[in-house]
Design a protein around this motif. Structure first.
Motif, mmCIF file in Angstrom:
data_model
loop_
_atom_site.group_PDB
_atom_site.id
_atom_site.type_symbol
_atom_site.label_atom_id
_atom_site.label_comp_id
_atom_site.label_asym_id
_atom_site.label_seq_id
_atom_site.Cartn_x
_atom_site.Cartn_y
_atom_site.Cartn_z
ATOM 1 N N ASP A 17 0.831 -1.199 0.000
ATOM 2 C CA ASP A 17 0.000 0.000 0.000
ATOM 3 C C ASP A 17 0.868 1.253 0.000
ATOM 4 O OD1 ASP A 17 -2.044 -1.775 0.172
ATOM 5 O OD2 ASP A 17 -2.891 -0.983 2.031
ATOM 6 N N VAL A 18 0.332 2.339 -0.554
ATOM 7 C CA VAL A 18 1.009 3.620 -0.472
ATOM 8 C C VAL A 18 0.060 4.646 0.136
ATOM 9 C CG1 VAL A 18 2.508 3.152 -2.439
ATOM 10 C CG2 VAL A 18 0.364 4.368 -2.810
ATOM 11 N N LEU A 19 0.644 5.638 0.771
ATOM 12 C CA LEU A 19 -0.105 6.724 1.406
ATOM 13 C C LEU A 19 0.311 8.027 0.749
ATOM 14 C CD1 LEU A 19 -1.927 7.895 3.669
ATOM 15 C CD2 LEU A 19 0.119 7.959 5.122
ATOM 16 N N ILE A 20 -0.639 8.743 0.157
ATOM 17 C CA ILE A 20 -0.355 10.041 -0.462
ATOM 18 C C ILE A 20 -0.866 11.142 0.465
ATOM 19 C CG2 ILE A 20 -0.751 11.572 -2.420
ATOM 20 C CD1 ILE A 20 -1.266 9.165 -4.160
ATOM 21 N N ILE A 57 -5.241 8.188 0.621
ATOM 22 C CA ILE A 57 -4.994 9.629 0.480
ATOM 23 C C ILE A 57 -5.413 10.345 1.756
ATOM 24 C CG2 ILE A 57 -5.497 11.718 -0.837
ATOM 25 C CD1 ILE A 57 -6.335 9.942 -3.180
ATOM 26 N N ILE A 58 -4.532 11.202 2.256
ATOM 27 C CA ILE A 58 -4.888 12.156 3.312
ATOM 28 C C ILE A 58 -4.697 13.550 2.728
ATOM 29 C CG2 ILE A 58 -4.349 13.108 5.572
ATOM 30 C CD1 ILE A 58 -3.313 10.403 6.426
ATOM 31 N N ALA A 59 -5.797 14.287 2.606
ATOM 32 C CA ALA A 59 -5.730 15.654 2.094
ATOM 33 C C ALA A 59 -6.136 16.611 3.200
ATOM 34 C CB ALA A 59 -6.649 15.819 0.883
ATOM 35 N N HIS A 60 -5.426 17.727 3.292
ATOM 36 C CA HIS A 60 -5.694 18.680 4.363
ATOM 37 C C HIS A 60 -6.081 20.037 3.798
ATOM 38 C CE1 HIS A 60 -4.139 21.357 7.828
ATOM 39 N NE2 HIS A 60 -5.332 20.913 8.128
#
Length: 456
Positions: free
Chosen positions: A223-226, A301-304
């Motif tokens: 898995d990858v985390l963007i 995806i974590i978008a802030h």
């Protein structure tokens, strides 16, 4: 004697095959006119250096020293977006091991270094300091060669690379993005106390994909985390935050960062608004790369804050993409304090429903930056809580107001700085738990408008 002739004199009279170094040097000399056309005013220093290398070759300089100088020149050429494809094709044709397409480059405060190894996290068992490779994509303009200023707050050409960030695991609160503080009499970074951007290395797209693919294949998880940062954020702080999240979430895959060209200036909110819209296509290409080219299993995806705009406007088009067979799936998509018009968010959410395993929205009634944005725009933001809390079918909405007790002004980063928020993200991303399985959440609302609160 011209450059090509000088280099040719280094071949032996016995007709043995030319070395990889000399073959590559000759190839670059041959490409001179095309590189000049691509690089324009940036070409003369490269031309002078190639001419000098040819002269050194003609004088029989030590092959190792010559190769080292040529490697450094190639690394710099690979950091020039217009020349990347041409130079990579030459390298692939040459199959020169020391600068082949799987080579990873890093640039610290000094000259770039060529490294032939899989890029992976490492831990100093003595100090407990973890070094995280953050594989980045950005559309920022280049700065100087120091890590802190490698990218500026202006728009540039999409580029790729690897940033190394050290994160202390002892004496640091979960979620804390520590740095030197003058009032603590800390005047320089200390790896055992502070989260530090150690180096930034620019890579051509092909090298980036190969390096990330090999690193992911060696990881404990595919898995990858963007991470996509928000308004008023430098590249340095974005990379530091991405690495801190990876460590605190105990993420076993690989960490990616998309750093759009935020001006990193509180007075340039409207500039950032314009830029995040301009960045959308660049982020879309980066997400498609992560899904279709690196062998990932799931992409989270974590978008802030304002960064959510690029993500949600990209997801709107996800059903039209033509990804290759075996492409990764979207796993957890997290909208953290999204600074986007609430009504627009509701419209777009209906279009990407079902595109990911789970979509989560963290909202707060105490987010000063969101309230300021509402004041500017005149309409509620999707990240607000209270009476305007956004509840949409297909999205788990979490009212994080109760745990956001110290959020003021410029911090606007509670999602990464509160223990309970990170614990919940860990349960969400790593444990794959639904809201009703997470002990720190409790259901609220009614059957038609159900959301989740943190337990008091």
């Amino acid at each position: 004697m011209d450059g090509r002739a000088a280099a040719s004199t280094a071949f032996s009279d016995e007709g043995r095959a030319m070395s990889d170094t000399l073959r590559l040097l000759l190839a670059l000399l041959e490409l001179g006119p095309r590189l000049k056309g691509l690089l324009g005013d940036k070409w003369p220093p490269y031309a002078d250096e190639l001419q000098a290398l040819a002269g050194r070759a003609g004088q029989g300089e030590d092959p190792d020293k010559l190769r080292q100088s040529l490697d450094l020149l190639v690394v710099r050429l690979l950091a020039e977006p217009p020349a990347v494809d041409l130079v990579e094709r030459v390298m692939a044709d040459m199959a020169a091991p020391a600068v082949a397409t799987e080579t990873v480059t890093r640039r610290g405060r000094g000259a770039p270094v060529v490294i032939n190894e899989i890029v992976r996290p490492s831990t100093d068992e003595t100090t407990g300091v973890v070094t995280i490779p953050v594989f980045y994509g950005t559309d920022r303009a280049r700065g100087d060669d120091t890590p802190a200023n490698f990218f500026r707050g202006e728009r540039g050409t999409p580029s790729y690379g690897v940033a190394e960030v050290s994160v202390p695991t002892r004496g640091r609160d979960l979620g804390e993005l520590t740095g030197p503080s003058w009032w603590r009499l800390e005047f320089s970074p200390n790896p055992e106390k502070h989260v530090i951007l150690k180096s930034v290395g620019a890579l051509g797209r092909g090298v980036f994909v190969t390096s990330l693919k090999e690193s992911l294949a060696a990881a404990d998880s595919r898995d990858v985390l963007i991470f996509v940062h928000g308004y008023n954020v430098t590249f340095e702080d974005a990379a530091r935050r991405a690495a801190q999240l990876a460590v605190d979430l105990k993420f076993a895959g690989r960490t990616l960062l998309y750093s759009w060209a935020s001006a990193a200036d509180t007075k340039k909110y409207t500039v950032d608004e314009s830029t995040i819209d301009w960045s959308r296509d660049h982020f879309e290409a980066f997400l498609q790369l992560a899904l279709g080219e690196i062998g990932a299993g799931k992409v989270h995806i974590i978008a802030h804050s304002m960064g959510n705009r690029a993500v949600i406007n990209t997801l709107e088009r996800v059903t039209s993409w033509q990804l290759p067979a075996g492409a990764a799936k979207l796993g957890q998509v997290i909208f953290a304090a999204p600074d986007i018009d609430r009504d627009r968010f509701v419209q777009l959410a209906a279009r990407f429903k079902g595109c990911a395993a789970r979509v989560t929205l963290y909202a707060s009634s105490r987010d000063v930056a969101l309230l300021a944005s509402k004041f500017v725009h005149g309409y509620p933001r999707a990240g607000e809580a209270g009476e305007v809390l956004t509840v949409v079918d297909g999205i788990d909405t979490i009212d994080a107001s109760l745990v956001d007790t110290s959020l003021v002004g410029l911090h606007h980063s509670y999602f990464g700085e509160k223990r309970s928020i990170l614990n919940d993200m860990f349960n969400l991303i790593v444990q794959q738990l639904a809201p009703d399985q997470r002990f720190d959440l409790q259901a609220a609302g009614d059957a038609l408008r159900k959301y989740w609160n943190y337990r008091a």
